[in-house]
Design an enzyme around this catalytic site. Sequence first.
Site, short mmCIF file in Angstrom:
data_model
loop_
_atom_site.label_atom_id
_atom_site.label_comp_id
_atom_site.label_asym_id
_atom_site.label_seq_id
_atom_site.Cartn_x
_atom_site.Cartn_y
_atom_site.Cartn_z
CG ASP A 191 0.81 9.11 9.57
OD1 ASP A 191 -0.20 8.85 8.88
OD2 ASP A 191 1.95 8.74 9.25
CG HIS A 223 -0.31 6.39 6.40
ND1 HIS A 223 0.61 7.25 6.94
CD2 HIS A 223 0.31 5.76 5.38
CE1 HIS A 223 1.74 7.16 6.25
NE2 HIS A 223 1.58 6.26 5.31
CG ASN A 321 6.31 5.46 -1.33
OD1 ASN A 321 7.36 5.34 -0.73
ND2 ASN A 321 5.14 5.29 -0.76
CB SER A 393 4.65 5.46 4.81
OG SER A 393 4.30 6.70 4.33
#
Length: 444
Positions: A191, A223, A321, A393
């Site tokens: 990430d 994130h 998404n 996520s």
Amino acid sequence: MANGPMDRRAFGEQPDRPDAPFTGRGAEYTGRYVILLDQSNQESGLEALRASADIAPVERIRGTDAANVAELLERPDVSVLFEELGAAVVEVRPDQRHALVTTAEAEPSIIAAEPERMVYASVITAPQQAPTAFFPAYRSDEGVVERHTKAEIAAAQGPAWDERNWTWGLQAIRANMSSLTGRGVKIAVLDTGVDTDHPDLAGRIDETVSFVPGETVEDGHGHGTHCIGTAAGPASPQQGPRYGVASEARVLAAKVLSNAGSGTDGQILAAMAWAVAHGARVISMSLGAAVQPGELFPQTYEQLAQRALQRGTVIVAAAGNESSRPQAIRPVGRPANCPSILAVASLDRALTVSSFSSAGINGQGGEVNIAAPGRAVHSAAPGGGYQSMSGTSMATPHVAGVLALLAQAAPNASAEDLKASLLSSAFPLTQPVRDVGSGLLQAP
């Protein structure tokens, strides 16, 4: 070739731009190629590429050796081979790309050759901020909710959850009823890095590495820290409710996305090799890129996922998404659309599929495998604090944490056994399989 003829789209020969994202922004390429080689005959493929396409000299990297890899991947005079997984990121002059494609199609020891793509992560924290064209367009509640009616918003919130001690997500997956902790199991999170000084995470992280040139593993985006917190946050956080699934799992933090939220296929594949070599039982990837209906999954990710499975590592990835339900439902993105990678959809507090969650409308691996809490998820934030975020996520590390619990319960289980246990224990939902797969994630 070992897997039959490759789709021309795999080589970037796309006059009609068949892989352009729905938002109108075309797929972005770096100019490099990702090559997957026969593991037992790697040198033959490389020699064929040297002779025909004059690829840049090859630097060989073992999975545990991450030193200078980020810089090597950016150098135009070097190609990089990750020996243990048989994957290479090669530099080739533009006038030699056709020769590379032709050679890859003809050489039996080259299993796949695909142009390296850019991958993005972007968390939207304000309504006025526009989503990127690529998932994860990790929209916060504000970024998603503005498009919907008050009735839809109320439905998404569902029943009241008492979150004084446990987040609603941990309650929904029954982690609050599990005696397992993930002790001794390694979860690799690929990430934007991690806040190594966060009081909830300090001492929990076994190894860190940055594959982003010029950036340390410290998370300047937020994130990665949030995802690591969900997968492996502590049983007793400094503040607020418990938010981590596998409270005693060990963390391998690989930074593959920059502080601006961007990365490349090569950085991700390098981190996959690093994670497998360091004994990760689970690799969690809340990242990817959008695909079109009917688009094929990437061969390189699929073959590497198969090789990881053979070595005992399960890979999970965000489904994406890209949807805007009910008006538009978009397909699971890459690399979650690979058959050997578990694709995770997002659920709201009402345990219904989130409006933004991508769906299994493509075959050949493009299915949703399982669903987990992904809306208004509370977890760790850089600077020692906490924040709430939404997206597939946020659903993905819930699954990674449960896999760690399963691995603790059955330490000798194969990766395929862990996948089977995860999917068979899911709680069936009334929504379509294309949206939620096997159903709601459940902790053992």
